[in-house]
Write a protein that holds these residues in place. Sequence first.
Motif, PDB file in Angstrom:
ATOM      1  N   SER A 152       0.157 -10.596 -54.939  1.00 45.53           N
ATOM      2  CA  SER A 152       0.304 -11.863 -55.660  1.00 45.53           C
ATOM      3  C   SER A 152       0.480 -12.987 -54.650  1.00 45.53           C
ATOM      4  O   SER A 152       1.077 -12.790 -53.587  1.00 45.53           O
ATOM      5  CB  SER A 152       1.520 -11.830 -56.594  1.00 45.53           C
TER       6      SER A 152
ATOM      7  N   PHE B  93      -7.697 -14.429 -58.821  1.00 41.06           N
ATOM      8  CA  PHE B  93      -7.964 -13.835 -60.129  1.00 41.06           C
ATOM      9  C   PHE B  93      -9.334 -13.171 -60.197  1.00 41.06           C
ATOM     10  O   PHE B  93      -9.493 -12.135 -60.841  1.00 41.06           O
ATOM     11  CB  PHE B  93      -7.790 -14.886 -61.225  1.00 41.06           C
TER      12      PHE B  93
ATOM     13  N   GLN C  57      -8.890  -9.867 -58.322  1.00 39.34           N
ATOM     14  CA  GLN C  57      -8.095  -8.930 -59.106  1.00 39.34           C
ATOM     15  C   GLN C  57      -8.919  -8.342 -60.249  1.00 39.34           C
ATOM     16  O   GLN C  57      -8.901  -7.125 -60.484  1.00 39.34           O
ATOM     17  CB  GLN C  57      -6.869  -9.655 -59.662  1.00 39.34           C
TER      18      GLN C  57
ATOM     19  N   LEU D 247      -1.022 -12.137 -64.233  1.00 39.17           N
ATOM     20  CA  LEU D 247      -1.951 -12.696 -65.206  1.00 39.17           C
ATOM     21  C   LEU D 247      -1.389 -13.968 -65.836  1.00 39.17           C
ATOM     22  O   LEU D 247      -0.205 -14.024 -66.164  1.00 39.17           O
ATOM     23  CB  LEU D 247      -2.221 -11.678 -66.320  1.00 39.17           C
TER      24      LEU D 247
ATOM     25  N   ASP E  10      -5.828 -14.677 -69.187  1.00 34.74           N
ATOM     26  CA  ASP E  10      -6.132 -13.400 -68.531  1.00 34.74           C
ATOM     27  C   ASP E  10      -5.566 -12.241 -69.334  1.00 34.74           C
ATOM     28  O   ASP E  10      -6.225 -11.211 -69.522  1.00 34.74           O
ATOM     29  CB  ASP E  10      -5.550 -13.374 -67.110  1.00 34.74           C
TER      30      ASP E  10
END
Length: 415
Positions: free
Chosen positions: A31, A70, A73, A88, A92
């Motif tokens: 993250s 994102f 991921q 998220l 998402d």
Amino acid sequence: MKGPKFLLAVSCAVAMGFCGAAGAAEVSFPSWQWGESSNAALLNKIKGEFEKNNPQDKLTPINIPYEGFFDKQFSEVRSGSPSDIVTLFDPDVASYVKQGLLEPLDKYLKIAGISADQLSASHKIAIKDGHVFGIAFQTNPRALLVNGKLLKDAGLSMPTNLDEFLAAIEKLRDPAKQQFGFYSLSTSGPAQDAYLQTVPIVLGFGGSWFKEGKPTANNPQTIAALKFIKKVYDDGLVPRIDSRAAQQLFVDGKIASFIVGPFLVGFAAEQNKETYENIEATIPPFPGEQSASVTVFLGIPTAAKNKDSAGRFIATLLEPEMQKSVVEIVKALPAVKGSIPAGFLDQNPWFKAFVKAGDRAVSYAPEGMEEYGPEIYNIIGPGIEDILFNGKDVEQTANDLQGELEKFVADKKAN
């Protein structure tokens, strides 16, 4: 004979959901938030508690840049090689749930002793068929954060309506000091940024982009909000920088007001004592009296290798002490209702505006079409930029967007 040690072990298993080495693993958790001081402080506190109570588990923090996070991921999740914990935002979660990409978290809530009805309203988007698929790491409703000292120095009080707000913004603009009264979108960038920076204003005017899955781009309230955004840009009342640079200018005392989440107060507390001590907040003084909330969820992909260990980490996040720390460290709203520490609001009166905003805020994701958020941003974002940077007429652009969004919805229904 079953003595006290046996009973203690049973209690441990019930309360914490672990005993022995079963399911122990190295949990991967990438993250961008590991690189942000207040978020990292909270995550590391949860990590320490998790590893203390699950000694054969280890959580591996992976600091990933926000840009492109994102997309990377999602690609990993879709390919079947995801991390154990995913981060998220609202749309998402909706998209991942619809595609069956997330593991239900019900048993981990049970480990934490939390029921779904104890979770904050922000979880609505993460619940399907009675199952919870995402837990809020933090919820950031948007309120108007104000540097009270700049207001007082200019002989101003907190604005209570749109006219007072515009007058304050104009008076606070001081080119000699490189000072601005407000920040809103003022640079070209990713479509998601244009959408996210402007949707609290659109909602604040009582407008919206979608209602119950139907486009509302050209309703009068949405058009009024877009005209306000264009006015403050055209009149030079907002700095020509992106939102992250603007956050720093607010902390530095160069921007007097900012529609933003409470996390920015945490940044100010770390970096500028004067700004922090003069922070005030209110519901944005727009006619619709509504705002947007942005929630950062944690979830576990269905293809994760270490689901139970990741679930124990999420259960740790839900512990009362960790929930209080979300408020105290990050200055955001926690996942579990009733977790604001005693005395916190008295010591931090500005936080009351965010609690109030949270009660009336709606998710920034397009209502009824949440799972299509990124695709919708790619329609709306360029339209907003055309208004600001290419001289396009607001009403004509709103009508054009309405047509594009109606076609988008029709195409999705046809498929």
